[in-house]
Every structure is written in C-alpha cells, then in structure tokens.
Design a protein around this motif. Structure first.
Motif, short mmCIF file in Angstrom:
data_model
loop_
_atom_site.label_atom_id
_atom_site.label_comp_id
_atom_site.label_asym_id
_atom_site.label_seq_id
_atom_site.Cartn_x
_atom_site.Cartn_y
_atom_site.Cartn_z
N PHE A 59 -1.07 -37.92 45.86
CA PHE A 59 0.32 -38.23 45.54
C PHE A 59 0.39 -38.94 44.19
O PHE A 59 1.18 -38.59 43.31
N ALA A 60 -0.49 -39.94 44.01
CA ALA A 60 -0.53 -40.68 42.75
C ALA A 60 -0.94 -39.78 41.59
O ALA A 60 -0.42 -39.91 40.47
N VAL A 61 -1.87 -38.86 41.84
CA VAL A 61 -2.31 -37.93 40.80
C VAL A 61 -1.13 -37.13 40.25
O VAL A 61 -0.95 -37.01 39.04
N PHE A 62 -0.32 -36.59 41.16
CA PHE A 62 0.81 -35.75 40.72
C PHE A 62 1.96 -36.59 40.16
O PHE A 62 2.71 -36.10 39.32
N LEU A 63 2.10 -37.83 40.65
CA LEU A 63 3.08 -38.73 40.04
C LEU A 63 2.79 -38.90 38.54
O LEU A 63 3.69 -38.78 37.70
N LEU A 64 1.53 -39.16 38.22
CA LEU A 64 1.15 -39.44 36.84
C LEU A 64 0.99 -38.17 36.01
O LEU A 64 1.25 -38.18 34.81
N LEU A 65 0.57 -37.09 36.64
CA LEU A 65 0.36 -35.84 35.92
C LEU A 65 1.67 -35.34 35.31
O LEU A 65 1.70 -34.86 34.17
N VAL A 66 2.75 -35.47 36.07
CA VAL A 66 4.05 -34.99 35.62
C VAL A 66 4.63 -35.88 34.52
O VAL A 66 5.28 -35.39 33.60
N LEU B 74 3.78 -48.66 39.02
CA LEU B 74 3.81 -49.59 40.16
C LEU B 74 3.61 -48.88 41.48
O LEU B 74 2.88 -49.35 42.36
N LEU B 75 4.27 -47.74 41.64
CA LEU B 75 4.12 -46.97 42.88
C LEU B 75 2.68 -46.47 43.02
O LEU B 75 2.10 -46.54 44.12
N SER B 76 2.09 -46.01 41.93
CA SER B 76 0.70 -45.56 41.96
C SER B 76 -0.24 -46.70 42.34
O SER B 76 -1.19 -46.52 43.12
N LEU B 77 0.04 -47.89 41.80
CA LEU B 77 -0.76 -49.08 42.13
C LEU B 77 -0.63 -49.43 43.61
O LEU B 77 -1.62 -49.72 44.28
N LEU B 78 0.60 -49.39 44.12
CA LEU B 78 0.84 -49.69 45.53
C LEU B 78 0.10 -48.71 46.44
O LEU B 78 -0.50 -49.12 47.45
N PRO C 70 1.41 -33.45 48.34
CA PRO C 70 1.71 -34.15 47.08
C PRO C 70 2.17 -33.24 45.95
O PRO C 70 2.88 -33.69 45.06
N THR C 71 1.78 -31.95 45.98
CA THR C 71 2.23 -31.04 44.91
C THR C 71 3.73 -30.82 44.95
O THR C 71 4.34 -30.48 43.93
N ALA C 72 4.34 -31.01 46.12
CA ALA C 72 5.79 -30.87 46.24
C ALA C 72 6.50 -32.21 46.09
O ALA C 72 7.51 -32.31 45.40
N VAL C 73 5.95 -33.26 46.73
CA VAL C 73 6.61 -34.56 46.76
C VAL C 73 6.37 -35.34 45.47
O VAL C 73 7.31 -35.96 44.92
N GLY C 74 5.14 -35.31 44.95
CA GLY C 74 4.79 -36.11 43.78
C GLY C 74 5.66 -35.85 42.55
O GLY C 74 6.27 -36.79 42.01
N PRO C 75 5.75 -34.60 42.09
CA PRO C 75 6.59 -34.33 40.91
C PRO C 75 8.04 -34.71 41.10
O PRO C 75 8.69 -35.21 40.17
N LEU C 76 8.59 -34.46 42.31
CA LEU C 76 9.99 -34.79 42.58
C LEU C 76 10.22 -36.29 42.47
O LEU C 76 11.18 -36.74 41.80
N VAL C 77 9.36 -37.10 43.10
CA VAL C 77 9.50 -38.56 43.05
C VAL C 77 9.31 -39.06 41.62
O VAL C 77 10.05 -39.95 41.16
#
Length: 400
Positions: free
Chosen positions: A23-30, A168-172, A146-153
């Motif tokens: 999830f964190a990977v895709f948060l940051l990748l996008v 912050l979310l990635s850290l949490l 995470p491929t669906a949820v991560g980019p959206l968030v």
C-alpha cells in the motif's frame, strides 16, 4: 480427511504486513514524480527516475534477502526491513535536494525488498503443502489490493491535503506493521549443514536454480504487464478514455479478488496447467482488446480479461517456484522469483517505451500480445509439458 489449517494468526498478520508495505509502495510511486517536479523543479525524465529508482533498491533487497533469511531467519530480516523502511520514510521529510531524495528512494526500496521477501518466505513455509496454491493465491491478494487502493488514496491526499500527508500515512503503515509483526512466530526450516559462508562468490548462495526457469517465464510475461502499470494513463489520455482508465484497476482488482481463491484450490487439485494456459489466453486477449479500445466498455472489458489472465498467472508461477525447491532453500527460491519478476516489471516500461515513436501506443500493446505468446511457449518447454508428472510426484510426496 480434514483440511490442514490455513488461516492461522501468523498467516493473517504476515498478509496484513505485506498489504501495508505494498500500500505504501503505491502511495509513493504515484506521488513521487509530481513531488519531485513541484518541490525540486525536476525535469520529466529525472522526476520519473525519482519514482522508478525505487525498484533498484527493491531488487538489491531481494537479492540479498534470500541468503540472509537462510542464515538468520525470517523474522529478523522482516523486522530489520521494517525498521529500515520506517527510518527512510522519516528521511523523506528531511530530503532537501533531488540527489538526497533519489538516495532515500533507493534505501527505502532495499527495506521494502527485505521485508516483503521475508514475509513471502514466512507464508510459503507456514502454508500446508497440500494447500500451497490456495495459500499463495490468498496471500498475493495483499499485493493486488494496493494497486487499486494506493493510487486512489495518494491522489486524494495530494489534491486535498499535501504531499506530507502521503509521507505520514506511509510512516504510520510502517509503524503498525512493525508492532504487529512482533507477534508473529519465526518459521524457519532446518538449514543445510553445508557452510555457504565458505563460498561467498557462488551464485547458488544468492539464486535457487530450481526456481530460476519459472522465474524467467514470470519475467517475460511481467514485461508485458509492465505496460499496463506504467503506460496506461498516458495511453488513455491519447485515446480520450481517461475516465475509463480511472476504473481500470478497480475492475482488475475485483476480478482478481473473485477468482484467485478458486484458481489456487484448482491448482492444488489438478496442477498448474489448468490455470496457466487459460490465464495466458485471457491475458493476451485482454491486451489485444486494450490495443484496439475505442470505447470505455472495451477498456473495462480488457481490465476484466487481464485480471483473469495475469492476475491468476502470477501467484501460480510463484507457487511452482516454491514447489520446485527444498524447504531449506525456500527463501532463495522466493527471492530468485521476485528478483526476475521485478526486473521484468522494472525494465519493461523503458524497453517498450522505445517502441512508441515507431508503433504508437496501440502498436505497443499489440506487441505485448506477441510477448505473452512467447512467454506461453517458454512455459510449455520449461514446465508445462512436465506439469502432470510434477504435480503427481509432489502430491505423493506431501501425502506421505
């Protein structure tokens, strides 16, 4: 005969940890490329590098994770990877230059590579042999969601809050993963008494030859799938189907969620071929449909076919890689598989991108159909023609 238990506390916790990591990977990748552009005025190519350089770190982490797990155990590597992940996530706030940001991305990738490889190995070792395909299929859902949820968030946070909210979310997610992973039990097989430390330059200390052939197949097919991960948004803009593209990964994820549990069980009962061949046909058909998409329904139908195809191909090939090795070298088998898969996913956008000036995006996606068919031929010669015998032998060994 009563089924061996699959959904243990350790299985659930490890799956959750892996989900949080991805999830964190895709948060940051996008968000990394636009963050580099806005914060450091990076060019488009350097901004893209700040996002994709992460995969180099992941590959390094996976390359050394297999041997490290064999020597020190799964849990220690998982914990070390998570600590490294948390420290480097904090460093995003302190990165005051573009070179510093790129360095943080590489180290962050190493932490993720170590942690996710350890988690995958723990699951592979704790899943009962008779339910290996089913267990791996369920576990790998923690990589699909995470491929669906991560980019959206990530998009929502950057639009309505700030890039720091993503960090912050990635850290949490990292802190929660570290806390709950403490409760897991280290699952470590008996280690071969041969001292591998006396052979520091032997490739067998870093790669498992039993899983290498199927890992090469996964790399080839993953190369085709990388075009979906990295180039779909640009393609959708070029053909005016941006709205449909925003739902592409949702359709893909729902399809995978609804089919993987069944494909895993079927593999355990009948062998891999019954899933692999149809999945490659669906994958090729989906990419063909994507290359000709002119309406939203065509793009979404392509997402459905690709979900049926690649979404089921990947966990079954991972299961084959695990089944083809001994328990004491399972960590090396998993790291070998992911090193080659990640390499295909990482190098694919660059290689396929070179075709765009000559073929256009439609021609590029047509080319991936040929790549998938080549992957099917490779699979047949490497494993498919021997799968029936292999499945019968494996079933007999696990039953005894």
């Amino acid at each position: 005969m009563e089924k061996e238990q699959l959904w243990t506390k350790d299985f659930i916790i490890t799956s959750v940890v892996n989900f949080f990591m991805m999830f964190a990977v895709f948060l940051l990748l996008v968000t990394m490329a636009p963050y580099a552009t806005e914060t450091f005025q990076a060019s488009s190519s350097i901004a893209g590098l700040s996002a994709s350089i992460f995969i180099i770190g992941v590959l390094c982490g996976r390359l050394f994770a297999g041997r490290a797990i064999t020597k020190t155990g799964n849990k220690k590597i998982l914990m070390f990877g998570l600590v490294l992940y948390i420290v480097t996530t904090l460093l995003y706030f302190a990165a005051i230059s573009l070179p510093a940001l790129i360095a943080v991305r590489v180290i962050h990738g190493i932490g993720v590579g170590l942690a996710t490889t350890a988690a995958s190995t723990m699951v592979a070792q704790m899943v009962p042999a008779s339910r290996k395909g089913e267990g791996i299929s369920f576990f790998t859902l923690s990589m699909v969601l995470p491929t669906a949820v991560g980019p959206l968030v990530a998009i929502l946070l950057t639009q309505y809050v700030h890039y720091n909210a993503v960090f912050l979310l990635s850290l949490l997610l990292g802190v929660i993963s570290l806390v709950i992973s403490i409760q897991t039990r280290d699952v470590q097989p008996a280690v071969n008494t041969k001292d591998t430390a006396q052979q520091p330059f032997s490739l067998s200390n870093y790669f498992e030859k039993g899983s290498l052939p199927i890992a090469l197949v996964a790399m080839v097919v993953g190369l085709a799938y990388s075009s979906v991960l990295s180039l779909l948004t640009v393609y959708a803009e070029a053909i005016n189907l941006v709205t449909a593209a925003t739902f592409f990964y949702l359709v893909y994820s729902i399809t995978v969620l609804s089919t993987r549990p069944f494909s895993g069980r079927l593999t355990d009962k009948k062998g891999a071929n019954i899933i692999i061949y149809p999945s490659l046909v669906f994958f090729a058909g989906g990419m063909l449909l994507l290359s000709q998409a002119q309406y939203s329904w065509m793009m979404l139908l392509a997402a459905f076919c690709i979900g049926l195809g690649y979404g089921n191909f990947q966990p079954i090939t991972q299961t084959i890689a695990i089944k083809r090795t001994s328990s004491e070298r399972m960590s090396l088998a998993i790291s070998t598989y992911y090193v080659f898969l990640d390499f295909g996913l990482g190098i694919g956008p660059f290689l396929l991108g070179l075709l765009v000036p000559f073929t256009g995006y439609r021609g590029l996606y047509l080319t991936t159909v040929i790549i998938i068919l080549f992957g099917a031929i490779c699979y047949f010669w490497i494993h498919g023609r021997k799968d029936k015998t292999f499945h019968q032998r494996y079933a007999a060994e696990t039953a005894s």
